[in-house]
Design a protein around this motif. Structure first.
Motif, PDB file in Angstrom:
ATOM      1  N   VAL A   1       0.840  -1.193   0.000  1.00 16.38           N
ATOM      2  CA  VAL A   1       0.000   0.000   0.000  1.00 16.38           C
ATOM      3  C   VAL A   1       0.875   1.243   0.000  1.00 16.38           C
ATOM      4  CG1 VAL A   1      -1.898   1.221   1.169  1.00 16.38           C
ATOM      5  CG2 VAL A   1      -1.723  -1.278   1.361  1.00 16.38           C
ATOM      6  N   PHE A   2       0.389   2.296  -0.635  1.00 16.19           N
ATOM      7  CA  PHE A   2       1.031   3.609  -0.596  1.00 16.19           C
ATOM      8  C   PHE A   2      -0.012   4.597  -0.095  1.00 16.19           C
ATOM      9  CE2 PHE A   2       2.996   7.139  -3.529  1.00 16.19           C
ATOM     10  CZ  PHE A   2       3.394   7.850  -2.407  1.00 16.19           C
ATOM     11  N   GLU A   3       0.197   5.097   1.128  1.00 16.62           N
ATOM     12  CA  GLU A   3      -0.677   6.125   1.706  1.00 16.62           C
ATOM     13  C   GLU A   3       0.010   7.477   1.518  1.00 16.62           C
ATOM     14  OE1 GLU A   3      -2.089   5.664   5.676  1.00 16.62           O
ATOM     15  OE2 GLU A   3      -2.344   3.480   5.530  1.00 16.62           O
ATOM     16  N   PRO A   4      -0.498   8.337   0.634  1.00 18.22           N
ATOM     17  CA  PRO A   4       0.198   9.592   0.360  1.00 18.22           C
ATOM     18  C   PRO A   4      -0.200  10.757   1.253  1.00 18.22           C
ATOM     19  CG  PRO A   4      -1.594   9.336  -1.175  1.00 18.22           C
ATOM     20  CD  PRO A   4      -1.629   8.127  -0.268  1.00 18.22           C
ATOM     21  N   GLY A   5      -1.080  10.503   2.243  1.00 17.49           N
ATOM     22  CA  GLY A   5      -1.493  11.596   3.118  1.00 17.49           C
ATOM     23  C   GLY A   5      -2.954  11.930   2.946  1.00 17.49           C
ATOM     24  N   ALA A   6      -3.392  12.999   3.572  1.00 22.34           N
ATOM     25  CA  ALA A   6      -4.807  13.361   3.571  1.00 22.34           C
ATOM     26  C   ALA A   6      -5.166  14.185   2.340  1.00 22.34           C
ATOM     27  CB  ALA A   6      -5.138  14.154   4.841  1.00 22.34           C
ATOM     28  N   GLY A   7      -6.464  14.092   1.974  1.00 24.54           N
ATOM     29  CA  GLY A   7      -7.013  14.976   0.951  1.00 24.54           C
ATOM     30  C   GLY A   7      -6.517  14.717  -0.454  1.00 24.54           C
ATOM     31  N   GLY A   8      -7.085  15.469  -1.411  1.00 26.10           N
ATOM     32  CA  GLY A   8      -6.547  15.496  -2.758  1.00 26.10           C
ATOM     33  C   GLY A   8      -7.242  14.627  -3.774  1.00 26.10           C
ATOM     34  N   GLU A   9      -8.323  15.139  -4.386  1.00 27.95           N
ATOM     35  CA  GLU A   9      -9.006  14.386  -5.437  1.00 27.95           C
ATOM     36  C   GLU A   9      -8.130  14.195  -6.669  1.00 27.95           C
ATOM     37  OE1 GLU A   9     -12.620  16.432  -6.224  1.00 27.95           O
ATOM     38  OE2 GLU A   9     -13.415  16.148  -4.204  1.00 27.95           O
ATOM     39  N   HIS A  10      -7.102  15.042  -6.817  1.00 26.04           N
ATOM     40  CA  HIS A  10      -6.191  14.900  -7.954  1.00 26.04           C
ATOM     41  C   HIS A  10      -5.444  13.572  -7.918  1.00 26.04           C
ATOM     42  CE1 HIS A  10      -3.924  16.681  -4.611  1.00 26.04           C
ATOM     43  NE2 HIS A  10      -2.863  16.075  -5.104  1.00 26.04           N
ATOM     44  N   LYS A  11      -5.461  12.901  -6.770  1.00 27.95           N
ATOM     45  CA  LYS A  11      -4.775  11.616  -6.654  1.00 27.95           C
ATOM     46  C   LYS A  11      -5.512  10.510  -7.417  1.00 27.95           C
ATOM     47  CE  LYS A  11      -3.021  12.924  -2.099  1.00 27.95           C
ATOM     48  NZ  LYS A  11      -3.328  12.912  -0.667  1.00 27.95           N
ATOM     49  N   ILE A  12      -6.806  10.676  -7.629  1.00 30.83           N
ATOM     50  CA  ILE A  12      -7.592   9.624  -8.272  1.00 30.83           C
ATOM     51  C   ILE A  12      -7.046   9.314  -9.661  1.00 30.83           C
ATOM     52  CG2 ILE A  12      -9.889   8.971  -9.088  1.00 30.83           C
ATOM     53  CD1 ILE A  12     -11.062  10.838  -6.956  1.00 30.83           C
ATOM     54  N   ALA A  13      -6.793  10.353 -10.445  1.00 26.77           N
ATOM     55  CA  ALA A  13      -6.302  10.160 -11.815  1.00 26.77           C
ATOM     56  C   ALA A  13      -4.916   9.536 -11.835  1.00 26.77           C
ATOM     57  CB  ALA A  13      -6.292  11.491 -12.555  1.00 26.77           C
ATOM     58  N   ARG A  14      -4.211   9.547 -10.694  1.00 25.12           N
ATOM     59  CA  ARG A  14      -2.861   8.979 -10.621  1.00 25.12           C
ATOM     60  C   ARG A  14      -2.849   7.580 -10.025  1.00 25.12           C
ATOM     61  NH1 ARG A  14      -3.803  14.461 -11.300  1.00 25.12           N
ATOM     62  NH2 ARG A  14      -2.427  14.961 -13.027  1.00 25.12           N
ATOM     63  N   GLY A  15      -4.017   6.964  -9.887  1.00 27.44           N
ATOM     64  CA  GLY A  15      -4.072   5.568  -9.471  1.00 27.44           C
ATOM     65  C   GLY A  15      -4.433   5.320  -8.024  1.00 27.44           C
ATOM     66  N   PHE A  16      -4.774   6.369  -7.297  1.00 23.26           N
ATOM     67  CA  PHE A  16      -5.170   6.205  -5.894  1.00 23.26           C
ATOM     68  C   PHE A  16      -6.695   6.078  -5.810  1.00 23.26           C
ATOM     69  CE2 PHE A  16      -1.109   8.249  -6.034  1.00 23.26           C
ATOM     70  CZ  PHE A  16      -0.395   7.713  -4.974  1.00 23.26           C
ATOM     71  N   VAL A  17      -7.159   5.226  -4.913  1.00 20.31           N
ATOM     72  CA  VAL A  17      -8.594   4.951  -4.812  1.00 20.31           C
ATOM     73  C   VAL A  17      -9.112   5.394  -3.451  1.00 20.31           C
ATOM     74  CG1 VAL A  17      -8.421   3.015  -6.416  1.00 20.31           C
ATOM     75  CG2 VAL A  17      -8.239   2.578  -3.961  1.00 20.31           C
TER      76      VAL A  17
END
Length: 394
Positions: free
Chosen positions: A328-344
């Motif tokens: 798992v990669f937890e990049p921190g709180a917030g950020g809808e921009h993460k969705i397009a980069r593969g985060f769910v």
């Protein structure tokens, strides 16, 4: 011997320095860096937690025959800075009826919205149940809050299993709030290209274009740990960190002394990503790793270059997690921009006990509405994830 006859010694510690390092660390699962004695201690030693920032240590240990069998990171709070579970509305409601919301007790890792144990319990103890130790720690926080005239107790970002255990206790006057983060899950990828191949064509193309733009700018990356990062590297990163917080009109709480201390104490769990152009370091991201998880924490740059943040904080992290076989990669709180980069989207919960609740119905309605809002938000985000098929989560 019946559990009721077992005599446990409970201690409250105003500093990690009064807790035996080896006894504390042996209770930590998955080698989680943020719970390590060295990490929590470095925050205290280098002034990252103190009266000044509203984080005052009151860590709890439970011992049996001089051996620590359970523990809990715990802080007295006089504000909500660095918690990432926002309760300003609760504070305002208390204030409006003439009550004090602060101080309160918080079990969390300061400034770190990462899941992990909040109850450090010896898994090998067989003379008393895990549930009994957890319940004892919870009761201890309630007793302290009552004795010290604090409004409430808050347990933030507990790992999923422990959050379930708390809820199953069905204790009175406990509330469970909901939130959403975005995590990346390794689908047994062997290379970054394997990850790209799992995405929809358009999303895959966008990521390739973003990464190519960084290459076209002549930017290269160094991925360092506590052994390989130099004093100069930490000085540069500290500059980026301080600059980022000041530009956001926020308060930088970590400092160069802290960064150097954890690099020395936890060298194999440090992941320092530095971006260079023409022999000059222009950006950096600090991450940490446990045995199974990569945690993205802080970032900063000397100049704003398009897509540099995505590459430094996300793509370099994903690539590292794949190479190390992290789940798992937890990049921190917030950020809808993460969705397009593969985060769910991942639903999070936190636990809150209120000593004297002047708004029982209002608080229950607030939490019920918040939960529905988070559920709807997570479902909407899930509909926009970039994968061809829904990825397996853990």
């Amino acid at each position: 011997m019946p559990e009721s006859d077992i005599q446990l010694s409970l201690q409250v510690h105003s500093s990690m320095q009064t807790i035996d390092k080896n006894q504390w660390d042996r209770l930590i699962r998955d080698n989680t860096p943020f719970l390590k004695h060295a990490f929590l201690s470095a925050m205290e030693t280098h002034g990252c937690v103190s009266d000044r920032f509203g984080w005052i240590p009151h860590h709890i240990t439970l011992s049996y025959q001089d051996k620590i069998i359970a523990g809990m990171p715990l802080y007295e709070k006089h504000n909500n800075y660095g918690e990432f579970v926002f309760d300003q509305a609760w504070e305002q409601a208390w204030h409006q009826v003439g009550l004090s919301y602060y101080p309160k007790l918080v079990s969390a890792v300061p400034y770190t919205p990462a899941q992990g144990q909040r109850f450090l319990i010896d898994a090998e103890v067989d003379f008393i149940s895990q549930e009994k130790l957890l319940d004892t720690l919870i009761q201890a926080t309630q007793s302290l809050a009552t004795e010290w005239d604090m409004s409430s107790v808050h347990i933030l970002f507990a790992e999923t299993d422990q959050q379930h255990q708390i809820e199953e206790l069905a204790l009175p006057d406990f509330y469970f709030r909901h939130d959403c983060q975005f995590h990346w899950f390794n689908q047994e990828f062997e290379t970054f290209n394997d990850f790209l191949a799992s995405l929809k064509r358009k999303k895959r193309k966008n990521i390739k274009q973003e990464r190519q733009s960084i290459l076209n700018n002549g930017i290269t990356f160094r991925v360092l740990n506590g052994h390989t990062a130099t004093d100069q590297d930490w000085e540069i990163f500290d500059f980026f960190y301080q600059k980022t917080f000041i530009e956001k009109w926020s308060t930088p709480t970590f400092n160069l002394g802290f960064f150097k201390a954890i690099a020395k104490a936890l060298p194999d769990q440090i992941v320092l990503v530095l971006a260079d152009r023409e022999n000059e370091c222009i950006a950096g991201a600090l991450m940490f790793e446990s045995d199974t998880v990569l945690y993205g924490r802080h970032w900063g740059c000397a100049e704003n270059i398009k897509h540099l943040h995505f590459e430094t904080c996300f793509y370099q992290g994903i690539d590292y997690a794949i190479k190390k076989g992290l789940r798992v990669f937890e990049p921190g709180a917030g950020g809808e921009h993460k969705i397009a980069r593969g985060f769910v989207p991942v639903k999070m919960r936190s636990t809150h006990w209120v000593k004297d609740n002047p708004f029982p119905e209002g608080l229950a309605n607030f939490i019920r509405q918040e939960r529905q809002m988070i559920d709807d938000y997570a479902d909407d985000c899930l509909a926009h994830i970039p994968y061809q098929t829904r990825p397996k989560t853990f």
